[in-house]
Design an enzyme around this catalytic site. Structure first.
Site, PDB file in Angstrom:
ATOM      1  N   PHE A   1      28.776 -11.141   1.921  1.00  0.00           N
ATOM      2  CA  PHE A   1      27.518 -11.544   1.291  1.00  0.00           C
ATOM      3  C   PHE A   1      26.508 -10.402   1.267  1.00  0.00           C
ATOM      4  O   PHE A   1      25.529 -10.457   0.520  1.00  0.00           O
ATOM      5  CB  PHE A   1      26.934 -12.759   2.024  1.00  0.00           C
ATOM      6  CG  PHE A   1      27.919 -13.876   2.190  1.00  0.00           C
ATOM      7  CD1 PHE A   1      28.667 -14.321   1.110  1.00  0.00           C
ATOM      8  CD2 PHE A   1      28.130 -14.464   3.431  1.00  0.00           C
ATOM      9  CE1 PHE A   1      29.603 -15.342   1.262  1.00  0.00           C
ATOM     10  CE2 PHE A   1      29.055 -15.486   3.587  1.00  0.00           C
ATOM     11  CZ  PHE A   1      29.796 -15.929   2.505  1.00  0.00           C
TER      12      PHE A   1
ATOM     13  N   ASP B   1      38.777 -17.780   8.838  1.00  0.00           N
ATOM     14  CA  ASP B   1      37.996 -18.192   7.663  1.00  0.00           C
ATOM     15  C   ASP B   1      38.670 -17.798   6.348  1.00  0.00           C
ATOM     16  O   ASP B   1      38.370 -18.347   5.290  1.00  0.00           O
ATOM     17  CB  ASP B   1      36.579 -17.611   7.718  1.00  0.00           C
ATOM     18  CG  ASP B   1      35.653 -18.442   8.597  1.00  0.00           C
ATOM     19  OD1 ASP B   1      36.076 -19.538   9.016  1.00  0.00           O
ATOM     20  OD2 ASP B   1      34.522 -18.004   8.855  1.00  0.00           O
TER      21      ASP B   1
ATOM     22  N   GLU C   1      20.983 -14.739  -0.576  1.00  0.00           N
ATOM     23  CA  GLU C   1      21.073 -13.331  -0.196  1.00  0.00           C
ATOM     24  C   GLU C   1      20.393 -12.391  -1.189  1.00  0.00           C
ATOM     25  O   GLU C   1      19.856 -11.348  -0.809  1.00  0.00           O
ATOM     26  CB  GLU C   1      22.541 -12.925  -0.030  1.00  0.00           C
ATOM     27  CG  GLU C   1      23.248 -13.589   1.147  1.00  0.00           C
ATOM     28  CD  GLU C   1      23.760 -14.987   0.835  1.00  0.00           C
ATOM     29  OE1 GLU C   1      23.656 -15.428  -0.335  1.00  0.00           O
ATOM     30  OE2 GLU C   1      24.282 -15.645   1.753  1.00  0.00           O
TER      31      GLU C   1
ATOM     32  N   ARG D   1      33.396  -9.123  13.697  1.00  0.00           N
ATOM     33  CA  ARG D   1      33.232 -10.436  14.321  1.00  0.00           C
ATOM     34  C   ARG D   1      33.888 -10.435  15.702  1.00  0.00           C
ATOM     35  O   ARG D   1      33.317 -10.890  16.671  1.00  0.00           O
ATOM     36  CB  ARG D   1      33.887 -11.524  13.455  1.00  0.00           C
ATOM     37  CG  ARG D   1      33.996 -12.863  14.149  1.00  0.00           C
ATOM     38  CD  ARG D   1      34.620 -13.916  13.230  1.00  0.00           C
ATOM     39  NE  ARG D   1      34.710 -15.198  13.910  1.00  0.00           N
ATOM     40  CZ  ARG D   1      35.783 -15.629  14.562  1.00  0.00           C
ATOM     41  NH1 ARG D   1      36.867 -14.883  14.619  1.00  0.00           N
ATOM     42  NH2 ARG D   1      35.778 -16.803  15.146  1.00  0.00           N
TER      43      ARG D   1
ATOM     44  N   ARG E   1      29.323  -6.680  16.629  1.00  0.00           N
ATOM     45  CA  ARG E   1      28.150  -7.472  16.244  1.00  0.00           C
ATOM     46  C   ARG E   1      27.287  -7.776  17.472  1.00  0.00           C
ATOM     47  O   ARG E   1      26.063  -7.866  17.381  1.00  0.00           O
ATOM     48  CB  ARG E   1      28.557  -8.779  15.551  1.00  0.00           C
ATOM     49  CG  ARG E   1      29.358  -9.724  16.416  1.00  0.00           C
ATOM     50  CD  ARG E   1      29.559 -11.080  15.755  1.00  0.00           C
ATOM     51  NE  ARG E   1      30.621 -11.830  16.412  1.00  0.00           N
ATOM     52  CZ  ARG E   1      30.720 -13.150  16.367  1.00  0.00           C
ATOM     53  NH1 ARG E   1      29.849 -13.874  15.702  1.00  0.00           N
ATOM     54  NH2 ARG E   1      31.712 -13.760  16.976  1.00  0.00           N
TER      55      ARG E   1
ATOM     56  N   SER F   1      25.509 -16.078  14.244  1.00  0.00           N
ATOM     57  CA  SER F   1      26.773 -15.344  14.146  1.00  0.00           C
ATOM     58  C   SER F   1      26.572 -13.836  14.061  1.00  0.00           C
ATOM     59  O   SER F   1      27.379 -13.073  14.579  1.00  0.00           O
ATOM     60  CB  SER F   1      27.559 -15.813  12.917  1.00  0.00           C
ATOM     61  OG  SER F   1      27.770 -17.200  12.968  1.00  0.00           O
TER      62      SER F   1
ATOM     63  N   HIS G   1      31.197  -9.463  10.556  1.00  0.00           N
ATOM     64  CA  HIS G   1      32.351 -10.199  10.025  1.00  0.00           C
ATOM     65  C   HIS G   1      33.014  -9.432   8.875  1.00  0.00           C
ATOM     66  O   HIS G   1      33.345  -9.988   7.835  1.00  0.00           O
ATOM     67  CB  HIS G   1      31.939 -11.599   9.551  1.00  0.00           C
ATOM     68  CG  HIS G   1      31.440 -12.484  10.667  1.00  0.00           C
ATOM     69  ND1 HIS G   1      30.364 -12.146  11.446  1.00  0.00           N
ATOM     70  CD2 HIS G   1      31.878 -13.678  11.122  1.00  0.00           C
ATOM     71  CE1 HIS G   1      30.159 -13.102  12.346  1.00  0.00           C
ATOM     72  NE2 HIS G   1      31.063 -14.034  12.186  1.00  0.00           N
TER      73      HIS G   1
END
Lengths: 313, 270
Positions: free
Chosen positions: A81, A115, A56, A165, A8, A35, A107
């Site tokens: 998402f 998470d 989204e 991530r 990322r 992020s 991610h």
């Protein structure tokens, strides 16, 4: 172990650099820009950065509308998402009209870590791979990630790009790395078996190959950055050479790299094979490396899979 | 000076085309096409800045039919505007036709956005309007939503974003015909009050009779003066408008008339 960089981070850097060269690049964020690393682009080009809030579906549709006006929109969010949550918007508003929208998700996979399952996309490649007109690319390290973003901008059409991530070992040399659109990339020659790996599993596969070499097992490692369209010719060529295959991905064993390779081999050159991946189960909280072990996709599990397949060869 | 009578005549032509093409296809959505006809006619024959000889002209006004199932009204208007020959309307929904069951921007000249999955068109319209602002272009983006369609959550995501970005180059319509596929909107999932909902989201809202061309023209004139916020014209309409036996009934949402019914309908639109 070599230096680790999250893909990322490479995405964010590449986007910033490409934004300087190409004024048509516009970036969309759904409240995760710090992020996903698009915050650097946002700071440099605020007029071409669109914060869409936690919405989204509208973000994807808005990007589609922008593409009809000649822009090159990047839609950035977390993989969960940017895939399952907006599958219909991607299908009908982007892929069906074949609009030039880049879906860049971060991610991805279980290495999201703590998470937990709601934030660990393990089915996104399968979803995206089954949508016509969609190209699906998973870079193996930071060097490749940068090259992928650049290639996606040069390509006219929808592309789904999947970034991590967490830190991923840098396996490619920036000086001589060359991204070949839609082609597999052999990165270690071998004769006993081929490991086709993608994303974070490229590093794991190389690690596994080196440890297997110490036991006298000579495996070939092939990086598959482009999962769709799958390079049938390249996959078959390596399978013909070694006669046995293991696939390795941080994704469900259904629908991802393992499926793509199995389809290519099944129709052209069946050989004994095994898929290393998430075994059709949801993720859970934990540290990234702990989770790779827990879900049996780390280097040692690739080694077991290799031995299992070699027994059938 | 706009000739309202001419627009009314054109709307009647378009209603006839809708019925003929849907009857010929043997399937399609006449009800929601007929309720939207007067608005679509006014947009294409009086309001929008278009060049049918150059469908991709980048400064053109855009129209996104978010309620994509009303494709017949859009196709009829495009054919009347000579984007393609009118006789091609008879090929609607056929395998060899460019006229898909729902609008396809890559197949049909003049279609600005592919739509059909409800709630998505308005987002694309937001994107087009944002691009216009970014490029400092003067084009406007029009979009039409069904009243059943606004049950989709994405519509309200889009509604928020259009206000957030002050899109005064975006003019929407709600074709408020009060009937959706299985029945009356108020029974299926009540969307009332539509005016107040869009106002609460920050839109400049105008309520009109969607079959009164003069009111449509006045609303557009008013909309064009609005600055800093998107405009939603809530048009009270009648599903199946113009054909007595289709009016106000869910039965004609997605059903084609047979030969006898077509004859009767066209008779009413003579």
């Amino acid at each position: 172990m070599s230096e680790k960089i999250a893909t990322r981070d490479a995405y964010g850097e590449a986007l910033l650099e490409l934004g300087k060269e190409n004024e048509n690049i516009v970036v969309f964020d759904a409240d995760v820009g710090s992020s996903t690393r698009v915050k650097n682009f946002a700071a440099e080009f605020p007029e071409r950065f669109f914060q869409m809030g936690i919405a989204e579906q509208n973000m994807v549709g808005t990007a589609a509308g922008m593409a009809t006006a000649g822009k090159v929109p990047f839609v950035s969010t977390f993989a969960v998402f940017g895939s399952s949550r907006v599958a219909d918007q991607i299908r009908n508003s982007i892929a069906y009209p074949n609009l030039n929208v880049k879906i860049a998700v971060t991610h991805a996979g279980i290495t999201v870590g703590e998470d937990g399952a709601t934030h660990q996309a393990i089915e996104d490649i399968g979803i995206m791979r089954s949508i016509p007109n969609m190209t699906v690319i998973v870079p193996g390290d930071a060097v490749e990630a940068k090259a992928v973003v650049e290639a996606a901008v040069d390509y006219d059409g929808p592309v789904y790009m999947r970034f991590t991530r967490g830190g991923v070992p840098v396996v490619f040399d920036e000086e001589d790395y060359e991204f070949k659109w839609g082609k597999v990339m052999p990165i270690k020659e071998g004769s006993d078996l081929t490991i086709f790996a993608t994303g974070v599993m490229v590093g794991e596969a190389l690690d596994a190959a080196n440890r297997l070499a110490e036991e006298g097992i000579d495996v070939e490692v092939v990086n598959v950055h482009t999962i769709k369209p799958i390079d049938v010719e390249g996959v078959v060529a390596s399978a013909k050479k070694t006669g046995a295959v293991v696939t390795a991905e941080e994704h469900n064993i259904y629908g991802g790299l393992g499926s793509a390779v199995a389809e290519a081999l099944g129709e052209n050159y069946p050989v004994p094979m095994k898929r290393v991946g998430i075994k059709d189960t949801f993720g859970r909280s934990g540290g990234p490396e702990e989770l790779m072990d827990y879900f049996e996709i780390s280097a040692k599990h690739i080694i077991s899979a290799v031995k299992e397949v070699l027994d059938k060869k | 000076m706009t000739d309202v009578k001419e627009l009314e005549k054109k709307a009647k032509e378009i209603r006839r085309s809708i019925l003929e093409m849907v009857a010929k296809a043997g399937s399609g959505h006449p009800g929601g096409s007929l309720s939207a006809t007067d608005i679509v006619t006014t947009l294409y024959f009086n309001e929008m800045n278009l060049d049918p000889k150059n469908p991709g002209w980048e400064d053109r006004d855009r129209f996104v039919l978010s309620k994509g199932h009303a494709a017949p009204v859009l196709y009829a208007a495009l054919a009347e505007k000579e984007y393609f020959p009118k006789d091609e309307l008879q090929t609607l929904r056929r395998l060899d036709s460019h006229l898909q069951g729902h609008p396809d921007m890559k197949k049909t000249s003049g279609v600005d956005m592919t739509t059909g999955s409800l709630g998505q068109g308005i987002s694309a319209a937001v994107g087009m309007a944002l691009a216009g602002k970014l490029d400092q272009k003067d084009y406007r983006v029009f979009t039409m939503l069904g009243d059943g369609e606004i049950e989709e959550g994405q519509v309200w995501e889009a509604a928020m974003s259009a206000v957030h970005y002050n899109l005064d180059n975006l003019i929407g319509f709600v074709d408020y015909n009060q009937v959706q596929l299985v029945g009356k909107t108020k029974d299926v999932m009540d969307v009332h009050p539509v005016v107040e909902k869009f106002e609460a989201f920050g839109w400049y809202v105008i309520e009109i009779d969607g079959h009164n061309i003069s009111e449509i023209l006045d609303a557009l004139e008013e909309a064009n003066k609005v600055e800093g916020q998107p405009i939603m014209i809530v048009a009270n309409t009648v599903k199946g408008k113009g054909v007595s036996f289709m009016e106000g009934t869910a039965a004609w949402h997605g059903k084609a008339p047979d030969a006898e019914q077509l004859k009767e309908a066209l008779g009413e639109l003579a």
